[in-house]
Design a protein around this motif. Structure first.
Motif: not given
Length: 280
Positions: A137, A139, A148
């Motif tokens: 999770d 980025t 990502h």
């Protein structure tokens, strides 16, 4: 020595071809095993799981050529590692690229533990600031790419991750050695994936690491598992990987046409060999 660096008889033509390429969108080269290079229209160059090792004969025997000498790589902005196995985190392949280019290395914690244990900073001159630990999770940006980190399912790894790599020309998914995962439908809801890489292989009898006795082994998804994953990810194009490298676990990716025929996804099967290029 297990997983020692192989000597390439390809010369420097592949890294030279990558360095000289000027793609309109994103060019993707397959390095064999599960290694890839992505290069964008502005020149940003990403390596994913490059591996130039020879395996651990007679347990794992490399069946494909070593496509380049890591010291011939002059252009790289990042290397992404999906998990800690030796054909994905390989100091003799990856550390010279980092040292020679100044690229950053992005990897989950179990992979980074291998880097620290082998000590890439002392043995190859990698700078500690180049090493970036990532988790699901997150980025981050590398040049023209937005990357990502996503959850995957590799039951043989301590901490595997996948990467969804966005570019204005399209989106690429690399799942490492993942099999089908419950997370894939959520990933499909979040991203429109143009090209997805999924590991594919057969089951075979390899020597057990401890007993050295032959043991039934399956490290990668089979035909039905790959298509199930591709369908849940809603892949426009499926590129099967890893089917080529290990003696006893190789497979024929063209059979996936038959398994995919009655499903909506993948819409296209992209079968490539080591050294091939595809474009978004």
């Amino acid at each position: 020595m297990a997983h020692e660096l192989g000597e390439s008889d390809w010369g420097d033509w592949l890294p030279t071809a990558i360095a000289d390429a000027d793609p309109d969108g994103v060019a993707v080269w397959y390095l064999g095993c599960n290694g890839f290079v992505l290069k964008g229209s502005d020149g940003t160059t990403l390596f994913i799981d490059p591996y130039c090792g020879l395996g651990d004969p007679p347990r794992t025997v490399r069946m494909i050529p070593v496509p380049f000498d890591p010291e011939d790589v002059e252009d790289a902005d990042a290397i992404l590692a999906t998990h800690e196995h030796s054909d994905h985190v390989h100091g003799p392949t990856q550390a010279p690229i980092l040292a020679g280019t100044g690229a950053n290395y992005y990897a989950p914690d179990a992979s980074m533990a291998v880097v620290e244990r082998v000590d890439w900073t002392d043995d190859w001159g990698v700078v500690a600031d180049q090493l970036v630990t990532v988790s699901e999770d997150e980025t981050f940006e590398v040049g023209e790419f937005t990357i990502h980190v996503v959850p995957v399912n590799d039951p043989d790894a301590d901490h595997p991750v996948g990467y969804v790599i966005e570019h204005e020309a399209g989106t690429v998914f690399h799942g490492g050695d993942t099999r089908h995962a419950d997370s894939f439908t959520d990933i499909a809801d979040r991203f429109d994936i143009d090209l997805g890489v999924l590991a594919f292989g057969s089951a075979g009898r390899l020597l057990d690491k401890q007993t050295r006795e032959p043991k039934r082994t399956q490290w990668y998804a089979d035909e039905n598992g790959v298509i199930r994953a591709a369908n849940d990810l809603e892949l426009d194009r499926l590129l099967p990987s890893h089917w080529d490298v290990w003696k006893g676990l190789t497979a024929d990716p063209t059979v996936l046409h038959n398994h995919a025929r009655s499903f909506e996804y993948p819409q296209e099967l992209e079968v490539v060999e080591i050294g091939d290029r595809v474009d978004l």
